[in-house]
Design an enzyme around this catalytic site. Sequence first.
Site, PDB file in Angstrom:
ATOM      1  N   LYS A   1       0.918  -1.098  -0.157  1.00  0.00           N
ATOM      2  CA  LYS A   1      -0.155  -0.171   0.162  1.00  0.00           C
ATOM      3  C   LYS A   1       0.971   1.214   0.044  1.00  0.00           C
ATOM      4  O   LYS A   1       0.577   2.325  -0.724  1.00  0.00           O
ATOM      5  CB  LYS A   1      -0.882  -0.062   1.354  1.00  0.00           C
TER       6      LYS A   1
ATOM      7  N   LYS B   1      -7.030  -9.152  -8.800  1.00  0.00           N
ATOM      8  CA  LYS B   1      -8.190  -9.142  -7.808  1.00  0.00           C
ATOM      9  C   LYS B   1      -9.274  -8.057  -8.385  1.00  0.00           C
ATOM     10  O   LYS B   1      -8.607  -6.935  -8.789  1.00  0.00           O
ATOM     11  CB  LYS B   1      -7.902  -8.809  -6.301  1.00  0.00           C
TER      12      LYS B   1
ATOM     13  N   LYS C   1     -11.881  -1.632  -6.334  1.00  0.00           N
ATOM     14  CA  LYS C   1     -12.788  -0.435  -6.926  1.00  0.00           C
ATOM     15  C   LYS C   1     -11.670   0.466  -7.372  1.00  0.00           C
ATOM     16  O   LYS C   1     -12.146   1.452  -8.240  1.00  0.00           O
ATOM     17  CB  LYS C   1     -13.303   0.126  -5.534  1.00  0.00           C
TER      18      LYS C   1
END
Length: 350
Positions: free
Chosen positions: A118, A211, A214
């Site tokens: 991240k 995956k 959004k």
Amino acid sequence: MAFVERVFSGVQPTGNLHLGNYLGAIVNFVKMQETHNCIYCVVDMHAITMPVDVWGGPAELARNTREVTAAFIAAGIDPKKHIVFNQSQVSGHAELAWIFNCVARIGWLNRMTQFKEKAGKDRENASVGLYDYPVLMAADILLYRATHVPVGEDQKQHLELSRDIAQKFNNDFGDSIRSHGFGDGLFFPLPEPFITGPATRVMSLRDGTKKMSKSDASDYSRINLTDDADTIAQKVRKAKTDPEPLPTEEKGLEARPEADNLVGIYAALSDRSKAEVLRDFGGGQFSSFKNALVELCVTKLGPIAAEMKRLTADPGYVDSVLIDGGERAQAIAAETMKAAKDIVGFIRKS
């Protein structure tokens, strides 16, 4: 000691809930409430660990918190039977996280792969909250002394950290734990993973190796829980496939990620195995299978989308669910924090 069996799970309010969220988490939440004592948390404190432009700012955070809550209810979670609340209402999450910060070791956090993913290359500019996210997650779980946590592949490492923290707390404060009435020296349980069913990892409709997310630039990569029937149909029919017919056996899906993904979605939505789906559709063309998948998606997701739309139009009701859940969560959390503070040696008002 024998801990009361309790399931805890949280979902971040980051907007655009999609089919991956539903099949990977929410559908299992609905099943679990029939057999377990469950706490479902909208983890708004976790959402703000990323830069503001990622989570959207205060108004967007509130909107997304209500949307996740609406999705819980629309999918079938009963907020009267179980607890549904947003994390920031219960101060014990932050209080216990600080105690756990002093129990956890830096080396443990340095091994957390999700922070590296991240934060990307510019880790020096990542927030301390993002680095410390797994400790707050441990506090989320152990504040309610939860015994089971449904986790996907990307969260297994964090659950292991929660177990390590619980174990070290019990070891470090064993004498104090026993002196406060816990004869076996165990205050926190070591939470176990709750294993979920098929299609827990739903992949992109445009790339079966990634995956469903959004954050993908293409809206055609995902089916949003708020999509209407026409949009769902268009996305499924445009989903990437390969030129070969569907295999007749599950082994034939191994080198075909897009086919495997679509069959997995059908299996999960119909509550069947991939092998059973292939017995019906194996040897056939994707066009026929996609038509059946469209019909199934619309049947299963259409009512959820309609109910979410109705609920989000009534924010007062959604907020009342969260406030009621927050009060019930606080009652459990307060008992944990009183005991934890006494065990550590903090003086508090009785």
